[in-house]
Design a protein around this motif. Structure first.
Motif, PDB file in Angstrom:
ATOM      1  N   TYR A  60      59.154  25.062  -1.274  1.00 45.82           N
ATOM      2  CA  TYR A  60      58.605  24.204  -0.221  1.00 45.82           C
ATOM      3  C   TYR A  60      59.676  23.216   0.220  1.00 45.82           C
ATOM      4  N   MET A  95      55.495  35.412 -11.121  1.00 43.13           N
ATOM      5  CA  MET A  95      56.229  35.941  -9.984  1.00 43.13           C
ATOM      6  C   MET A  95      56.950  37.219 -10.402  1.00 43.13           C
TER       7      MET A  95
ATOM      8  N   THR B 183      54.883  44.463  -2.003  1.00 44.34           N
ATOM      9  CA  THR B 183      53.896  44.349  -3.063  1.00 44.34           C
ATOM     10  C   THR B 183      53.589  42.899  -3.402  1.00 44.34           C
ATOM     11  N   TYR B 184      54.628  42.098  -3.479  1.00 39.13           N
ATOM     12  CA  TYR B 184      54.424  40.709  -3.888  1.00 39.13           C
ATOM     13  C   TYR B 184      55.523  39.866  -3.234  1.00 39.13           C
ATOM     14  N   ARG B 186      55.798  36.870  -2.324  1.00 38.15           N
ATOM     15  CA  ARG B 186      56.113  35.544  -2.852  1.00 38.15           C
ATOM     16  C   ARG B 186      57.046  35.647  -4.053  1.00 38.15           C
ATOM     17  N   ALA B 187      56.794  36.652  -4.895  1.00 42.48           N
ATOM     18  CA  ALA B 187      57.684  36.836  -6.042  1.00 42.48           C
ATOM     19  C   ALA B 187      59.088  37.157  -5.553  1.00 42.48           C
ATOM     20  N   ALA B 188      59.202  38.031  -4.566  1.00 41.75           N
ATOM     21  CA  ALA B 188      60.517  38.364  -4.039  1.00 41.75           C
ATOM     22  C   ALA B 188      61.184  37.106  -3.491  1.00 41.75           C
ATOM     23  N   ASP B 189      60.407  36.302  -2.795  1.00 40.83           N
ATOM     24  CA  ASP B 189      60.945  35.079  -2.213  1.00 40.83           C
ATOM     25  C   ASP B 189      61.483  34.157  -3.301  1.00 40.83           C
ATOM     26  N   THR B 190      60.713  33.983  -4.390  1.00 46.22           N
ATOM     27  CA  THR B 190      61.197  33.096  -5.455  1.00 46.22           C
ATOM     28  C   THR B 190      62.436  33.650  -6.126  1.00 46.22           C
ATOM     29  N   ARG B 312      55.497  31.377   3.521  1.00 52.06           N
ATOM     30  CA  ARG B 312      55.905  30.747   2.272  1.00 52.06           C
ATOM     31  C   ARG B 312      55.057  29.537   1.905  1.00 52.06           C
ATOM     32  N   GLU B 313      54.688  28.745   2.885  1.00 57.48           N
ATOM     33  CA  GLU B 313      53.983  27.502   2.565  1.00 57.48           C
ATOM     34  C   GLU B 313      52.469  27.654   2.503  1.00 57.48           C
ATOM     35  N   MET B 314      51.977  28.871   2.643  1.00 58.61           N
ATOM     36  CA  MET B 314      50.521  29.077   2.568  1.00 58.61           C
ATOM     37  C   MET B 314      50.108  29.265   1.126  1.00 58.61           C
ATOM     38  N   ARG B 315      48.935  28.713   0.802  1.00 55.62           N
ATOM     39  CA  ARG B 315      48.426  28.885  -0.546  1.00 55.62           C
ATOM     40  C   ARG B 315      47.590  30.158  -0.606  1.00 55.62           C
ATOM     41  N   VAL B 316      47.506  30.770  -1.754  1.00 51.22           N
ATOM     42  CA  VAL B 316      46.808  32.041  -2.030  1.00 51.22           C
ATOM     43  C   VAL B 316      46.994  33.100  -0.965  1.00 51.22           C
TER      44      VAL B 316
END
Ligand SMILES: Nc1ncnc2c1ncn2[C@@H]1O[C@H](COP(=O)(O)OP(=O)(O)OP(=O)(O)O)[C@@H](O)[C@H]1O
Ligand SMILES: [Mg+2]
Lengths: 509, 316
Positions: A60, A95, B183-184, B186-190, B312-316
C-alpha cells in the motif's frame, strides 16, 4: 529480488497516515525497530496493524509520512522495492500460489533464477535446502501448496521470505491458525532467528507477545496509544491498554449437569476432501444446557464433523439424531430448521457473503420467514430494524449496517455471524474455532455470549484448539483423535497435561 | 466408398481442420492462465482472417508477390496483438467487466473486418493461398503419411505450437508468472511480479495467436475471405480451453476431437448416408457440450482467479 546491500540497523516510521474510503486506517503512526530486536504490534481487530505493515512492505502507498532505514529516507513503490531493502513480510493470509509447488513459489519471487526461456528450479531447490537447514524449518520442495496443512504452509511462507533475503521479518498473525505445538515451535525458532534478524510480530495472544518480544507498540483506531518494554508489563495490563478497559475472560464455574441429550451422533463415518476417512466411527452426545468442548489437534476430523452437523458433507454410515429426530444426511436447510446453529471455521467463505451488507447477512438464514418477508417481497424496513438492534446488542462496529460485510475486521465479522446464529434461538450451537484471529475484547464478548446461551439451555459444541478456551468454558471435554472420540471427561477434573497427552493419541489406562 | 477409405478421409481432412481451433485455443489458454477471460477471440480471428487475406489479394505482381502469405500472417498477428493490447487496456487497466468487453471485441473485430472487406474487396474472391508441402520421407508412410505429413506447412507449425506452449507455460519464468497471476495475483504481487504487465503480455500473445488462427482460415483453409469465415470457431476455442483444462496437450485433444466430429459430419452428408443432416451438423457441438459436462472438474489446476480484475489496494 536480491538481498539488501547493507544490514538494517534501524528502521523508523514517522507520521504514517492511510485513509480508506470512509475510514482512517492509520492515523499518524510512528514506530521504530532496531537490529536484532523483536517488536510486537498489538491492537484490536481493525486497529490498522495489517494496513501499517502492508505500507512498510510496499503493497500500500501511505497518504503521508515517511519511512527511513539507517537514517536515510526510503520510499517503497512496490513490494520489490521493500524486498530490495531487506524487508520481508509473512502476510495474514498466506501469499502462496496454491496450484504451484513450493519450489515454483520460491522461484517466482527470485528474479536471479529467471533465465531466458529457462527457469532455474534447481537453484531454487538448493536455496530452499540451505535456508531450511540453517533455520531448521523442514519443507518438502516438491509438494503442491494446496496439499499442505496450514502449519506446513506457514513454514513454507517463512522459508520463502527468508530465501528472498529478508533482514527485517514482518509476521502478521503467524500463529492464528497454528496448533499449540506448532506455535511453540515457531516461537522457539523465531527466538533463535533474532541473532540475525529484526522481527515485527503481530498477534492477538498476549502470552506469545510476552514470550517473544522485547518491545511492544499498541495501536487503537489507527493511532499508537502505547509504546514500551514488554518485560515491564503483564498481559493483563497490555490487554487493558489495548481495549481501553479491563479484560477478564469469563469462566464456566457451575458444573451442574443436565441429562437431557439433545444431539447424539453414533458411529459416524465421513470422508475428507482428499478422500481419506476423516471420521471413522465417531460417537458423541451433546446435552441441553452444557458446553461440550471438543479438543484435538486440528486435522483430526473436527472440520468434517462440523460440516456433517451443518449438513454440508455426506455421511457414509452412522446416524445423527437431533432432539430425537434422525437428521442423517439431511440438507443444510433442514438442519437449520431443526434448530441447529452453526459458526463455521472459515468465516469469509462459509459464514457470510462478503459482498452483502451487514443487514442482509444478518437475515441470511431467515429471509424467507414471515418476519422478514411478505409473500415474495422482502420487508426491508424490518430487516434494517433487525440489523440495528443486533448491532447494538452485539456491539458490531461498522460505519453503518449497509456496508459490505467483507470490509469489516475479522472480529466484527465474527460478531455478525454470532449475532445471526444466536438471534435465531437455536437449540444447539456448533462453534468452530470461534475466536480464531479475534482480539481480546471480542473474545471476551464471544465467550460471555456462549455461556449465556448455555444458561438458557442451549447445547453448545465448542470445537477449539486452545486448551485454555476449552477448559474455561466447558462442562465436559471430549478429545478427538484420528476421527474418533478418544475420551470424554468432566472439565472439573481435566488437567492440561492429561488433555495434551490425549490430543497426541496417548491413552494411559 | 469403403469404410477404410472413409476413415482415411475423415482423419486426413480433420487434422488440417483442427488448426485454426488449436492455435486460437492455445492463445486463449495464455489469456485464461493469466486470469483474463477473452470472449473476443472470435473478433480477433475475423480481423486476422481479413488482414491475412489482404496482401494476397492486392499484391499479384512485383517482388513482394512471392511472400504475400508470410506478409499476411505477419499482418494478422500484429493486428491480433494490437487487439489484445486494446482488450488489456479495457479489462486490466480500466478493470471493465471481461465478459462484456469480450462480446464488444467480438462484434468490433467481426464488424470492422466485414466492412473493410466490402469496401476494399467487394465480392468473394479466392486467393492462391498456402500450397501443401509433403514432408519428404515421412509423407510416404502408408496411411499415417497422408493423415499427418501431407499438409500445408502452417499445419506443422501449428502442431509444434503445442509443445512450445507447454514449455513456455510450465518451464519458463514467464510461464510461471502467468500461472501465478491467474491464480493468486496478490501473492504474485507481494513477490514482486508486475501483475498487470504479465496480463498485458499474455493478452498480446493470445491475440497474436488468434490473429494467426484467423489468417490460417483465409489463407490455408478456405483460400478466400467472407465476413462469416470464422463461423463461431473463436467461441469453440474458448470452450476448448476448459475442455483441455488449461493444458496445451488437453487442448490439442479437444481440437482434434471437435474437428474430427466435424469432418465425420461432413462425410456423412457427402457420402449420402441416410441421416438427417440437421443432426449431423449439430454433432460436433453436442459432443463438446456432453464431454464438457461429464469431465471431472480439476479445480486445483486451473486459474482460480479467472475473470477477476486485480486491484492492489482492494480488500478481499
Ligand atoms: N483495502 C482496504 N479497503 C478498505 N478498507 C480497508 C482496507 N484494508 C483495511 N481496511 C480497513 O482499515 C481498518 C484497518 O484494517 P487492518 O486490516 O489494518 O486491521 P488489523 O489491525 O490488521 O485487524 P485484524 O486484527 O482483524 O487483522 C479496518 O477498519 C478495515 O476495515
Ligand atoms: Mg490484520
Amino acid at each position: 529480488m536480491q538481498a539488501a546491500s547493507e544490514p538494517i540497523q534501524e528502521l523508523k516510521l514517522v507520521g504514517i497516515c492511510k485513509r480508506f474510503p470512509g475510514i482512517l486506517a492509520c492515523d499518524n503512526v510512528s514506530l521504530e525497530v532496531k537490529r536484532g530486536e523483536v517488536l510486537a504490534l498489538v491492537g484490536e481487530n481493525g486497529a490498522g496493524k495489517s494496513t501499517l505493515m502492508n505500507i512498510l512492505a510496499g503493497l500500500y502507498q501511505p497518504d503521508s509520512g515517511t519511512i527511513s532505514l539507517n537514517g536515510e529516507a526510503v520510499h517503497f513503490k512496490t513490494p520489490n522495492a521493500a524486498f530490495a531493502h531487506g524487508i520481508g513480510m509473512v502476510h495474514q493470509n498466506f501469499m502462496l500460489v496454491p496450484n504451484l509447488t513450493v519450489v515454483e513459489n520460491v522461484a517466482l519471487g527470485s528474479k536471479n533464477l529467471h533465465r531466458f526461456m529457462n527457469l532455474d528450479l534447481n537453484g531454487a531447490r538448493r536455496r530452499i535446502k540451505e535456508i531450511s537447514e540453517h533455520h531448521e524449518l523442514p519443507v518438502n520442495p516438491d509438494a503442491y501448496i494446496w496439499q499442505l496443512s496450514v502449519g506446513e504452509q506457514q513454514r513454507v511462507e517463512l522459508v520463502k521470505t527468508l530465501c528472498f533475503g529478508a533482514q527485517l521479518l514482518i509476521l502478521d498473525e503467524p500463529t492464528s491458525a497454528l496448533t499449540p505445538q506448532e506455535t511453540d515451535d515457531l516461537l522457539a525458532r523465531l527466538k533463535r532467528m533474532t541473532a540475525e534478524l529484526s522481527i515485527i510480530f503481530i498477534s492477538h495472544k498476549l502470552n506469545e507477545v510476552k514470550a517473544l518480544s522485547d518491545r511492544v507498540t499498541i495501536l487503537r483506531h489507527g493511532a499508537v496509544v502505547f509504546n514500551g518494554t514488554t518485560a515491564d508489563h503483564t498481559p493483563a495490563e497490555l490487554a487493558a491498554l489495548m481495549t481501553g478497559h479491563e479484560v477478564t475472560l469469563p469462566r464456566n464455574e457451575s458444573h451442574d449437569q443436565s441429562t437431557e441429550v439433545i444431539l447424539s451422533v453414533k458411529a459416524l463415518r465421513a470422508r475428507g476432501d482428499r478422500g481419506n476417512l476423516a471420521l471413522d466411527g465417531l460417537d458423541l452426545e451433546l446435552r441441553a444446557g452444557e458446553v461440550l468442548g471438543l479438543a484435538g489437534v486440528s486435522g483430526n476430523g473436527q472440520r468434517e464433523l462440523a460440516d456433517v452437523l451443518a449438513g454440508l458433507r455426506p455421511v457414509e454410515s452412522g446416524t445423527i439424531h437431533f432432539q430425537g429426530k434422525n437428521l442423517t444426511n439431511h440438507s443444510p436447510r433442514r438442519m437449520i430448521e431443526a434448530g441447529l446453529g452453526y459458526i463455521p471455521e472459515d468465516r469469509h467463505h462459509e459464514g457470510i457473503v462478503p459482498s452483502f451488507s451487514v443487514q442482509d447477512n444478518l437475515v441470511l438464514k431467515d429471509y424467507a420467514s414471515p418476519k422478514f418477508s411478505f409473500s415474495c417481497f422482502l420487508k426491508l424496513g424490518e430487516i434494517e430494524r433487525n440489523a440495528e438492534s443486533l448491532r447494538e446488542c452485539f456491539d458490531i462496529r461498522c460505519s453503518s449496517t449497509s456496508v459490505a460485510t467483507g470490509s469489516l475486521s475479522g472480529g466484527n465479522i465474527q460478531k455478525v455471524i454470532l449475532a445471526r446464529e444466536i438471534a435465531r434461538c437455536p437449540k444447539a450451537l456448533v462453534a468452530v474455532y470461534p475466536t480464531r484471529g479475534v482480539d481480546m475484547g471480542a473474545q471476551e464478548f464471544i465467550h460471555t455470549q456462549l455461556l449465556a446461551r448455555r444458561k438458557e439451555g442451549v447445547g453448545v459444541l465448542l470445537i477449539s484448539e486452545e486448551l485454555e478456551e476449552i477448559m474455561n468454558l466447558s462442562d465436559r471435554i471430549a478429545v478427538i483423535y484420528k476421527g474418533r472420540i478418544l475420551k470424554v471427561l468432566p472439565a472439573a477434573i481435566a488437567t492440561r497435561e492429561q488433555l495434551g497427552l490425549l490430543m497426541a493419541g496417548v491413552v494411559n489406562e | 466408398m469403403n469404410s477404410g477409405g472413409m476413415i482415411y478421409n475423415i482423419l486426413s481432412l480433420g487434422v488440417p481442420f483442427s488448426v485454426a481451433l488449436l492455435v486460437a485455443a492455445l492463445g486463449e489458454n495464455f489469456n485464461q492462465r493469466a486470469g483474463i477471460f477473452n470472449l473476443g477471440c472470435e473478433g480477433i480471428m475475423s480481423m486476422g482472417a481479413f488482414l491475412g487475406f489482404l496482401p494476397a489479394f492486392f499484391i499479384k505482381t512485383g517482388p513482394l508477390a512471392a511472400h504475400v502469405n508470410l506478409l499476411g500472417f505477419v499482418f494478422a498477428m500484429a493486428a491480433g496483438a494490437l487487439l489484445g493490447l486494446l482488450f488489456a487496456l479495457v479489462t486490466v487497466t480500466f478493470r471493465a467487466s471481461q465478459g462484456i468487453a469480450g462480446i464488444g471485441l467480438q462484434m468490433f473485430g467481426w464488424g470492422i473486418a466485414g466492412t473493410l472487406s466490402r469496401h476494399f474487396v467487394g465480392g468473394v474472391t479466392g486467393v492462391e493461398g498456402v500450397p501443401a508441402w509433403a514432408i519428404p520421407g515421412l509423407a510416404k508412410i502408408p496411411f499415417l503419411g497422408g493423415v499427418l505429413f501431407n499438409h500445408n506447412p502452417v499445419v506443422y507449425i501449428a502442431f509444434l505450437m503445442v509443445p512450445t506452449s507447454w514449455y513456455l507455460l510450465f518451464r519458463t519464468p514467464w510461464g510461471l508468472k502467468v500461472r501465478a497471476v491467474g491464480t493468486y495475483p496478490r501473492a504474485a504481487d507481494t513477490m514482486g511480479i508486475n501483475v498487470n504487465r504479465v496480463r498485458y503480455q499474455a493478452l498480446m500473445l493470445g491475440g497474436a495467436m488468434a490473429g494467426f488462427a484467423g489468417a490460417y482460415l483465409s489463407l490455408c483453409q478456405a483460400k478466400m475471405f467472407a465476413d462469416d469465415i470464422v463461423a463461431g470457431r473463436g467461441f469453440i476455442a474458448v470452450a476448448l480451453v476448459y475442455f483441455g483444462r488449461w493444458n496445451p496437450v488437453g487442448i490439442l485433444g479437444g481440437a482434434l476431437l471437435f474437428s474430427l466430429a466435424q469432418t465425420l459430419q461432413l462425410s456423412i452428408q457427402v457420402g449420402g448416408i441416410k441421416f438427417p443432416y440437421e443432426f449431423a451438423v449439430m454433432l460436433p457441438y453436442v459432443l463438446v457440450i456432453v464431454v464438457l459436462a461429464f469431465t471431472r472438474k480439476a479445480r486445483m489446476r486451473g486459474p482460480t482467479e479467472l475473470g477477476k480484475p486485480y486491484n492492489r489496494e482492494m480488500r478481499v
